[in-house]
Scaffold this motif. Structure first.
Motif, mmCIF file in Angstrom:
data_model
loop_
_atom_site.group_PDB
_atom_site.id
_atom_site.type_symbol
_atom_site.label_atom_id
_atom_site.label_comp_id
_atom_site.label_asym_id
_atom_site.label_seq_id
_atom_site.Cartn_x
_atom_site.Cartn_y
_atom_site.Cartn_z
ATOM 1 N N GLU A 407 0.835 -1.200 0.000
ATOM 2 C CA GLU A 407 0.000 0.000 0.000
ATOM 3 C C GLU A 407 0.873 1.255 0.000
ATOM 4 O OE1 GLU A 407 -2.246 -3.432 1.170
ATOM 5 O OE2 GLU A 407 -0.391 -2.619 2.014
ATOM 6 N N GLN A 408 1.931 1.231 0.798
ATOM 7 C CA GLN A 408 2.847 2.372 0.817
ATOM 8 C C GLN A 408 3.532 2.545 -0.534
ATOM 9 O OE1 GLN A 408 4.876 0.826 4.425
ATOM 10 N NE2 GLN A 408 4.795 2.919 5.207
ATOM 11 N N MET A 409 3.927 1.434 -1.133
ATOM 12 C CA MET A 409 4.575 1.516 -2.450
ATOM 13 C C MET A 409 3.618 2.050 -3.503
ATOM 14 S SD MET A 409 7.801 0.824 -2.552
ATOM 15 C CE MET A 409 8.016 0.605 -4.327
ATOM 16 N N ALA A 410 2.363 1.618 -3.444
ATOM 17 C CA ALA A 410 1.375 2.099 -4.412
ATOM 18 C C ALA A 410 1.172 3.606 -4.278
ATOM 19 C CB ALA A 410 0.053 1.362 -4.224
ATOM 20 N N THR A 411 1.118 4.080 -3.042
ATOM 21 C CA THR A 411 0.975 5.522 -2.813
ATOM 22 C C THR A 411 2.191 6.276 -3.340
ATOM 23 O OG1 THR A 411 -0.380 5.150 -0.842
ATOM 24 C CG2 THR A 411 0.665 7.304 -1.055
ATOM 25 N N LEU A 412 3.379 5.744 -3.066
ATOM 26 C CA LEU A 412 4.615 6.362 -3.534
ATOM 27 C C LEU A 412 4.650 6.439 -5.059
ATOM 28 C CD1 LEU A 412 7.488 7.443 -2.983
ATOM 29 C CD2 LEU A 412 8.270 5.056 -2.944
ATOM 30 N N MET A 413 4.277 5.354 -5.696
ATOM 31 C CA MET A 413 4.277 5.330 -7.166
ATOM 32 C C MET A 413 3.298 6.354 -7.728
ATOM 33 S SD MET A 413 6.481 2.983 -8.105
ATOM 34 C CE MET A 413 6.010 2.531 -9.774
ATOM 35 N N GLY A 414 2.136 6.461 -7.103
ATOM 36 C CA GLY A 414 1.152 7.434 -7.553
ATOM 37 C C GLY A 414 1.651 8.862 -7.404
ATOM 38 N N ASN A 415 2.406 9.100 -6.348
ATOM 39 C CA ASN A 415 2.940 10.446 -6.128
ATOM 40 C C ASN A 415 4.050 10.794 -7.120
ATOM 41 O OD1 ASN A 415 1.214 11.083 -4.000
ATOM 42 N ND2 ASN A 415 2.584 10.215 -2.447
ATOM 43 N N VAL A 416 4.772 9.793 -7.593
ATOM 44 C CA VAL A 416 5.749 10.039 -8.662
ATOM 45 C C VAL A 416 5.021 10.324 -9.972
ATOM 46 C CG1 VAL A 416 7.662 9.088 -10.007
ATOM 47 C CG2 VAL A 416 7.512 8.594 -7.553
ATOM 48 N N LEU A 417 4.031 9.510 -10.283
ATOM 49 C CA LEU A 417 3.272 9.666 -11.526
ATOM 50 C C LEU A 417 2.589 11.029 -11.593
ATOM 51 C CD1 LEU A 417 2.304 8.198 -14.136
ATOM 52 C CD2 LEU A 417 0.288 7.479 -12.825
ATOM 53 N N ALA A 418 2.124 11.520 -10.470
ATOM 54 C CA ALA A 418 1.429 12.813 -10.433
ATOM 55 C C ALA A 418 2.338 13.952 -10.874
ATOM 56 C CB ALA A 418 0.904 13.077 -9.026
#
Length: 466
Positions: A407-418
């Motif tokens: 879940e933390q990794m998914a959030t991190l990835m989304g914040n990079v993509l943003a």
């Protein structure tokens, strides 16, 4: 004559709706996307892709799976493919074609210690061919009689077919797809950061390599025919073996007449700062498999390349009723397509003429250095890589090395993509260890683009772990 329909034309809303209604995407839990629009990619140039809504992203994944080596929008590759398709699109690989012959010559120029090339259409299939070679050799060669088992390394990945999955050390990628093929034997991974023997490099005896001999003796050298490895473990977390590793492994294998297979599907064609990943080590493989960057993924193509001694096992007299079926009885339909060979020839020319392997080495070192600079964050446990192939392992505690959650990794990835940057990560591969962000940009990347990528990651870390 031009086609009567313009297949490049589309209606945006129709495509977005049809994406949800018609497509079954790879590696995605689709229930999550029933009410959420997914990205539809429509265009690419260099390292930048554009989605159907007009948003642009700097791609640090070479197409998501590390395979668009020379960047998007290469007209010369498209032109080479079009010209070949007009002249001769296909004939079964039981016969030769000019582009297949030319590209086989080019591959052997790059692999002077190997001798024969067998073409197919995917990395999984290239590895399947290698396994079939080992298995058939164990039946038809008096010297290799009974040597059918194939060893593979924990955390390595070798493909998506049932045979290839049988040789893959990623437990969650294999879950629910068994039973698997008998005769595949796992041995320990080589990640110093999470050493399976709780050793520290410099104070160890490279146990991760030496353990292979114990496993061979347990299984029986007379039943063990080959061992397959990725030069640098890719999807398993960007794991680079220490320099002593492969020479030790090779010495053990030669002692018991076991063929060494290198899976260069990801590492080949300049990804690691040398043309082949195994070139970083003093090692001489018997079989090499490759795909992905082979044609920069402008076309689907893979190859299984072998030493003469492997090829010679199948040179048997067809007039002899006892050996007439002892040739390699295999076929790959799309191994006869000519356009992929044309794409591969032109892609390889670009890599050579633009000195992209050297760019991978130089800019890759810059990328690794910049990523290492992120180790001041409490969540960055390890940074590792070679060439334009790097990874960050994220942890909740540097002392215990407790991995961050998915879940933390998914959030991190989304914040990079943003921030308009696409990076990769280990994805549902292991229990608790899907915590590595990976970077494998096209070989044309610049230092300025590296700065953009690392800045996005740094900002995303601050936002995610604040």
């Amino acid at each position: 004559m031009k086609p009567t329909i313009d297949w490049l034309d589309y209606d945006t809303e129709e495509m977005v709706a049809a994406d949800k209604d018609c497509l079954w995407h790879h590696l995605k839990p689709h229930k999550l996307f029933e009410m959420k629009e997914q990205m539809v990619v429509v265009e690419g140039k260099g390292l930048v892709i554009k989605d159907i809504r007009g948003n642009e992203y700097l791609d640090a994944t070479s197409g998501g799976v590390w395979s668009v080596m020379v960047g998007y929008g290469r007209d010369s590759i498209a032109d080479a493919v079009a010209a070949q398709l007009k002249k001769m699109p296909y004939f079964a690989g039981a016969f030769g074609t000019v582009p297949a012959i030319k590209f086989a010559q080019k591959l052997l120029e790059k692999l002077p210690r190997l001798d024969k090339v067998y073409f197919s259409n995917s990395g999984s299939e290239a590895n399947e061919k290698a396994y079939k070679i080992v298995r058939q050799a164990s039946r038809v060669s008096p010297e290799r009689k009974g040597k059918y088992k194939i060893m593979y390394r924990d955390r390595d990945y070798h493909g998506t077919t049932i045979g290839a999955m049988s040789s893959s050390g990623q437990i969650l990628r294999k879950q629910d797809f068994g039973p698997f093929v008998e005769g595949f034997v796992e041995f320990p991974h080589c990640c110093c950061y999470r050493c399976p023997y709780d050793k520290t490099y410099g104070q160890c005896n490279i146990e991760c390599a030496r353990k292979v001999e114990d496993i061979i003796l347990k299984e029986g050298p007379e039943t063990t025919g080959a061992l397959i490895v990725e030069p640098i473990t890719a999807g398993g977390g960007i794991l680079k073996p220490v320099q002593e590793y492969y020479p030790i492994l090779q010495e053990i294998l030669r002692k018991y007449d076991i063929w060494l297979i290198f899976d260069e599907v990801v590492c080949g064609f300049g990804r690691t700062g040398k043309f082949w990943g195994h070139e970083h080590y003093d090692v001489d493989p018997d079989i090499i498999t490759m795909a992905k960057g082979l044609a920069s993924s402008y076309e689907a193509l893979s190859a299984t390349v072998v030493k003469q001694k492997v090829y010679d096992v199948f040179l048997n007299d067809p007039a002899n009723p006892d050996t007439r079926f002892d040739y390699f009885r295999d076929i790959s339909t799309y191994g006869g397509c000519t356009a992929p060979m044309a794409a591969a020839l032109e892609s390889t020319r670009i890599i050579e003429d633009e000195n992209l392997v050297e760019n991978s080495r130089v800019v890759g070192a810059y990328l690794l250095d910049k990523l290492t600079g992120l180790k001041h964050f409490d969540c960055v446990g390890d940074v590792r890589g070679q060439g334009l192939f790097c990874g960050i392992e994220f942890v909740n505690d540097k002392a215990t090395k407790e991995p961050v959650s998915e879940e933390q990794m998914a959030t991190l990835m989304g914040n990079v993509l943003a921030q308009g940057v696409i990076v990769g990560r280990t994805n549902s591969s292991f229990h608790g260890l899907n915590n590595v962000m990976n970077f494998a940009p096209c070989l044309i990347i610049t230092k300025e683009q590296v700065d953009t990528i690392v800045a996005a990651v740094s900002s995303a870390i601050e936002k995610t772990f604040k």
